[in-house]
Design an enzyme around this catalytic site. Sequence first.
Site, PDB file in Angstrom:
ATOM      1  N   SER A 252       0.665  -1.299   0.002  1.00 48.41           N
ATOM      2  CA  SER A 252      -0.108   0.101  -0.018  1.00 48.41           C
ATOM      3  C   SER A 252       1.016   1.182   0.010  1.00 48.41           C
ATOM      4  O   SER A 252       2.177   1.238   0.046  1.00 48.41           O
ATOM      5  CB  SER A 252      -0.927   0.082   1.221  1.00 48.41           C
ATOM      6  OG  SER A 252       0.023   0.357   2.116  1.00 48.41           O
ATOM      7  N   LYS A 253       0.209   2.365  -0.044  1.00 44.57           N
ATOM      8  CA  LYS A 253       0.688   3.695  -0.073  1.00 44.57           C
ATOM      9  C   LYS A 253       2.033   3.795   0.956  1.00 44.57           C
ATOM     10  O   LYS A 253       3.039   4.303   0.420  1.00 44.57           O
ATOM     11  CB  LYS A 253      -0.187   4.813   0.303  1.00 44.57           C
ATOM     12  CG  LYS A 253      -0.961   5.158  -1.094  1.00 44.57           C
ATOM     13  CD  LYS A 253      -0.438   5.602  -2.311  1.00 44.57           C
ATOM     14  CE  LYS A 253       0.480   6.517  -2.647  1.00 44.57           C
ATOM     15  NZ  LYS A 253       1.081   6.106  -4.293  1.00 44.57           N
ATOM     16  N   ARG A 254       1.872   3.328   2.214  1.00 46.35           N
ATOM     17  CA  ARG A 254       2.726   3.720   3.059  1.00 46.35           C
ATOM     18  C   ARG A 254       4.305   3.117   2.685  1.00 46.35           C
ATOM     19  O   ARG A 254       5.257   3.197   3.448  1.00 46.35           O
ATOM     20  CB  ARG A 254       2.451   3.313   4.479  1.00 46.35           C
ATOM     21  CG  ARG A 254       1.109   2.227   4.575  1.00 46.35           C
ATOM     22  CD  ARG A 254       0.996   1.858   6.024  1.00 46.35           C
ATOM     23  NE  ARG A 254       1.526   0.698   6.542  1.00 46.35           N
ATOM     24  CZ  ARG A 254       0.844  -0.246   6.098  1.00 46.35           C
ATOM     25  NH1 ARG A 254      -0.380  -0.345   5.464  1.00 46.35           N
ATOM     26  NH2 ARG A 254       1.400  -1.596   6.483  1.00 46.35           N
ATOM     27  N   GLU A 262       3.022   6.142 -10.986  1.00 45.80           N
ATOM     28  CA  GLU A 262       4.015   6.579 -10.071  1.00 45.80           C
ATOM     29  C   GLU A 262       5.456   6.235 -10.475  1.00 45.80           C
ATOM     30  O   GLU A 262       6.469   6.930 -10.429  1.00 45.80           O
ATOM     31  CB  GLU A 262       3.718   6.201  -8.768  1.00 45.80           C
ATOM     32  CG  GLU A 262       2.800   7.202  -7.992  1.00 45.80           C
ATOM     33  CD  GLU A 262       2.558   6.471  -6.566  1.00 45.80           C
ATOM     34  OE1 GLU A 262       3.015   7.234  -5.669  1.00 45.80           O
ATOM     35  OE2 GLU A 262       1.913   5.493  -6.339  1.00 45.80           O
TER      36      GLU A 262
END
Length: 486
Positions: A252-254, A262
Site C-alpha cells: 500500500s501507499k505507506r 508513479e
Amino acid sequence: MTVRVRYAPSPTGLQHIGGVRTALFNYLFARANGGRFVLRIEDTDRERYSQAALQDIYDTFAWLGVSWDEGPDCGGPYGPYFQSQRLDRYRRAADTLLQEEKAYECFCSAKRLAGLRSEGARDGVVGYDRHCRALNEQQRSSYRAQGITPVVRLKIPDQGAAAFDDMLLNTVKRKCKDLSPDPIILKSDGFPTYHLANVVDDHEMEISHVLRAQEWLSSTPLHILLYEALQYEPPRYCHLPFVTGKDGQKLSKRHGATSVIEFRKQGYLPEALINYIALLGWSYDDSREYFSLAELEKVFSAEKLNKAPAVFDYKKLEWFNGNYIRESSDERVLELIRPYLQAARFIPKDADTAEAGVVRAAIPLVKERLKTLSEAPGLLRFLFEDVTGAYNAEELVPKEMDAAGTKTILLAVRPLIAAQDDYDGEALEAEFRALADRHNTKLGNVMMPLRVAVTGSRSSPPLVGSLRLLGTERALQRVDAAIAKL
RNA sequence: GUCUCCUUCGUCUAGUGGUUAGGACACCGGGUUUUCAUCCCGGCAACAGGGGUUCGACUCCCCUAGGAGAUGCCA
C-alpha cells in the site's frame, strides 16, 4: 481446449503493482499457451467509478506493452466488455435463480444490516441472518408497495460443501456452513455484485482459466455454488499469492510507490517493471532472471508459480532499472530523460536546441550512473545552473590539504583550462597529472577541488568530459569563484 | 471470534527423499578508477519449532507457532 483468460479490473483507482502482476500473468499465460487475453472492465460499482481510472488502465498497459486480444477498446466476439453494458444478462441470471428458488429477494435496510453487523461483532457471529429468506409473496408485495427495491441473495445451502481444483493450491473444499450466509448477487440499483457478474461473464465469454489474486480465494466456493446453480461449467482457477510490503501486509501507499504511473513518473522503464514484476511469485530456473516481455511470452509457465506471498523489493527493481538504462542506446536515453530536464527547466520544450545538443553529448557520461531517469537533472544540473552557491569552501579542500594549498592548485589549474579548446580528454588528464607531480601531490588532490568548483559537488560525472560540456568560459568563471572562496 | 492460505539467506527465489542447500538483489570487504557509478573478485547469510514415516528428510504426514487474507448493496 482453447485457453481464454481475462484481466478484469474495476476502474476505481490507479493500476497498481498487484493488479498489473495479475494482468501480466494472465497475459503471459495466454501467450505461452496460444490463447486469448481479454480485458473486461468491471464497472459495477457506480459510487467509486472513475473515468480517470479507466483511462489509467489503458495508459498503463499501453506503456508496459501489454495488449489484449479482446476488450472494450478493440472489441471482440464476446462483447460488450463493460459490465455496465451487460446488465440484462445479470438480471436474467438472477431471475432464473429466483424462479428456481435458488435465490430470494431481500428488503432489509442498510440500517438493519449495519445493526446486524455490530451485534455480530459483539457476539462473534458474522453475516446476514437470512431474515428475508422466510418472506412470503404477500410480505414481499407489501415491501414493494412501500417502494423498497429488493436486492437478490443467493441461498447458500446449510448442508454440503463447495470444492474446486486450484492450479496452485490443489483441492480447495469449503463447507457451506462456513460460507457467508446468502450473499447479495444483485444490488438494489440493478447492478450485479462481483460474484454474479464474474460468474456470468466468465461463462459467457468462455473463460477457461481464472488467474486472480488470493484475496478471492475465500469467495471462490461461493462462485462454484453459483456455477452449479446456473448449471455452468466453472473455469480452472489459479489463486495468486499476494505482493506485500516489507511488513508482510498488502502493498500500500505507506510502503512507497504502488501505482504504475508513479513508477513511470519516477523514471522506471517499462521493461524493468515487467521483468521485476514477473519474478514476483514466478521463476524460470535457478539462475536466469533477466527477461524481456517477448521472452516471457515464450517461457512463462504456470507450473513455476509460487504460492507464498512476495515482498516487493524496491532496491531490486532499481537494480533492474539501472541495467535497462545502461543497455539502452544513448539516443533512447536522451529521449527518456528529456522530459525530466524540461520539467527542471534545464532545456526548453523544443526538441532541437543547443541545450539538447549538450545533453546528447552528456549521455555517455551519465548513463551508467542512473538508477532512475528522474536522477538525470541532479547529475546534469551543473551544466545549466550556476553551482557556485551549492558548496562551501571546506568542500573544496581535500582531506590531506589545507585551504592555501587548494588555492595554489586551483590557480595552477586555471591556465590549463584556459588553454583548452578541443578538450582532448587524454591530453588534459596528462596535464593534470603533470601538475599534480609538480606540486608533489596526488592526482585526486587536483581533481577534487576542480570537480567541486565546476560541478558544485564532490561526486559528479567524469571531470574532463564535464569540462568539455561546460565550455572554457564557464569553467573558468567557476574556478575563479572557487578561488575567491578560499 | 470464525473460516482459509502461507512458511528455504534481510529480500526475490532454485530445490520435488541422498546437494559442501545453488543463484540474484541488498549488505560488507578487496581490485580497477580523477569523485560517484559501472565493471571484476571475495565474504556474510536460510530450510520457523516439535513429532512422526523412512536406511535416509528442506523435500511426505501430523501438531504448534508466526504471518497474511476473507468475513460489504467494494471489487
